[in-house]
Scaffold this motif. Structure first.
Motif, short mmCIF file in Angstrom:
data_model
loop_
_atom_site.label_atom_id
_atom_site.label_comp_id
_atom_site.label_asym_id
_atom_site.label_seq_id
_atom_site.Cartn_x
_atom_site.Cartn_y
_atom_site.Cartn_z
N ARG A 117 3.00 5.59 -2.85
CA ARG A 117 3.96 5.94 -3.54
C ARG A 117 4.45 6.53 -4.98
O ARG A 117 4.81 7.46 -5.90
N LYS A 118 3.33 5.82 -5.78
CA LYS A 118 3.30 6.16 -7.13
C LYS A 118 2.10 6.72 -7.31
O LYS A 118 1.73 7.25 -8.53
N GLY A 119 1.46 6.53 -7.25
CA GLY A 119 -0.09 8.05 -7.00
C GLY A 119 -1.28 6.51 -7.37
O GLY A 119 -2.26 7.32 -8.17
N LYS A 120 -1.18 5.38 -7.21
CA LYS A 120 -2.16 4.67 -7.69
C LYS A 120 -3.03 5.02 -6.56
O LYS A 120 -3.39 3.85 -6.02
N ARG A 121 -4.48 5.07 -7.82
CA ARG A 121 -5.67 5.12 -6.67
C ARG A 121 -6.84 4.16 -8.01
O ARG A 121 -6.50 4.20 -9.08
N ALA A 122 -7.33 3.37 -7.30
CA ALA A 122 -8.77 2.28 -8.09
C ALA A 122 -9.19 3.36 -8.68
O ALA A 122 -9.58 4.30 -8.04
N ILE A 168 -8.77 -1.70 -10.70
CA ILE A 168 -7.66 -1.53 -8.64
C ILE A 168 -6.89 -2.26 -8.89
O ILE A 168 -6.21 -1.84 -7.80
N LYS A 169 -5.91 -3.47 -9.55
CA LYS A 169 -5.13 -3.89 -9.07
C LYS A 169 -4.75 -2.73 -8.84
O LYS A 169 -3.96 -2.23 -9.86
N GLY A 170 -3.13 -3.03 -7.95
CA GLY A 170 -2.15 -2.33 -7.35
C GLY A 170 -2.28 -1.34 -7.01
O GLY A 170 -1.76 -0.75 -6.48
N SER A 171 -3.63 -1.01 -6.34
CA SER A 171 -3.84 0.64 -6.11
C SER A 171 -4.03 0.27 -4.10
O SER A 171 -3.80 -0.82 -3.50
N ILE A 172 -3.80 1.11 -3.88
CA ILE A 172 -3.99 1.80 -2.33
C ILE A 172 -4.87 0.83 -1.93
O ILE A 172 -5.09 0.20 -1.10
N GLU A 173 -6.36 1.16 -2.34
CA GLU A 173 -6.89 0.65 -2.09
C GLU A 173 -7.89 -0.74 -1.79
O GLU A 173 -7.96 -2.04 -1.37
N GLU A 174 -6.63 -1.99 -3.05
CA GLU A 174 -6.77 -2.94 -3.41
C GLU A 174 -5.45 -3.22 -2.40
O GLU A 174 -5.90 -4.82 -1.51
N ALA A 186 1.08 -1.29 -0.03
CA ALA A 186 -0.29 0.38 -0.11
C ALA A 186 0.97 1.18 -0.21
O ALA A 186 0.62 2.69 -0.89
N VAL A 187 2.10 0.99 0.93
CA VAL A 187 2.72 2.30 0.87
C VAL A 187 3.25 2.70 -0.92
O VAL A 187 3.40 3.54 -0.93
N GLU A 188 3.89 1.36 -1.33
CA GLU A 188 4.37 1.76 -2.42
C GLU A 188 3.21 2.24 -3.80
O GLU A 188 3.42 3.09 -4.58
#
Length: 198
Positions: A45-50, A86-92, A40-42
């Motif tokens: 850092r990448k700004g990955k949101r669902a 969704i995959k790889g997001s903070i939410e996931e 989730a931290v990564e």
């Protein structure tokens, strides 16, 4: 929210997929929870949101998801939509951490507390002066802090982690129950041990 129902579903899915074929220590299981929190931290850092709106549109407009493509299971459309939005997001990753905690509660036969809105408001407020990474650090250290500072048993440690994750999700305006349900559906469709060693 009845987290004990989700606990039972997470535990059943883990058993059905071979994750409990061998006995693993609490420390082992907690380390896997923490690994999800680090993912989730990564993602942060990448700004990955669902992209939930796009996910819902893809599900609603997919001929596969509607069962209109002969010989193609509807689940294929769901997996494609999930992987793209969704995959790889903070939410996931937060959902993954919760699912692992729910599974451990199921394995150890631990009841999960009901978290009221008032309680979650306090947990949400505690995130106001922290970065996302600082909040994740605080959650990750709950087991060791609760054990040594409060002599808290595993039940208290797991409930404390769940409570803190839900508070962080509320702070971020994430519908964590929705994301947990989507990820559980995704997990139910996966291969044994999701292609992992353990």
């Amino acid at each position: 929210m009845d987290l004990n129902e989700l606990r039972d579903r997470a535990y059943k899915t883990a058993c059905d997929h071979g994750f409990h074929d061998e006995e693993l220590s609490n420390e082992h299981c907690l380390c896997l929870v923490i690994s999800e929190l680090m993912e989730a931290v990564e993602a942060d850092r990448k700004g990955k949101r669902a992209n939930v709106d796009w996910y819902n549109k893809k599900i609603a407009n997919s001929r596969i998801c509607q069962g209109l493509v002969p010989g193609t299971p509807k689940e294929i459309g769901f997996e494609v939509a999930y992987n793209e939005t969704i995959k790889g997001s903070i939410e996931e990753e937060l959902a993954d951490a919760v699912i692992r905690l729910l599974d451990l509660c199921g394995l150890r036969k631990i009841d999960i507390e009901d978290f009221t809105e008032e309680m979650l408001y306090g947990a949400e407020e505690s995130c106001n002066d922290e970065t996302f990474t600082e909040s994740i650090y605080a959650i990750s250290t709950i087991p060791i802090r609760y054990e040594y500072e409060y002599d808290s048993p595993l039940e208290g440690q797991l409930n404390g982690m769940l409570f803190a994750i839900f508070g962080l999700a509320k702070h971020l305006d994430i519908d964590l129950i929705w994301h947990i349900n989507q990820k559980m559906r995704y997990n139910e469709l996966r291969e044994n041990k999701h292609g992992k060693k353990y």
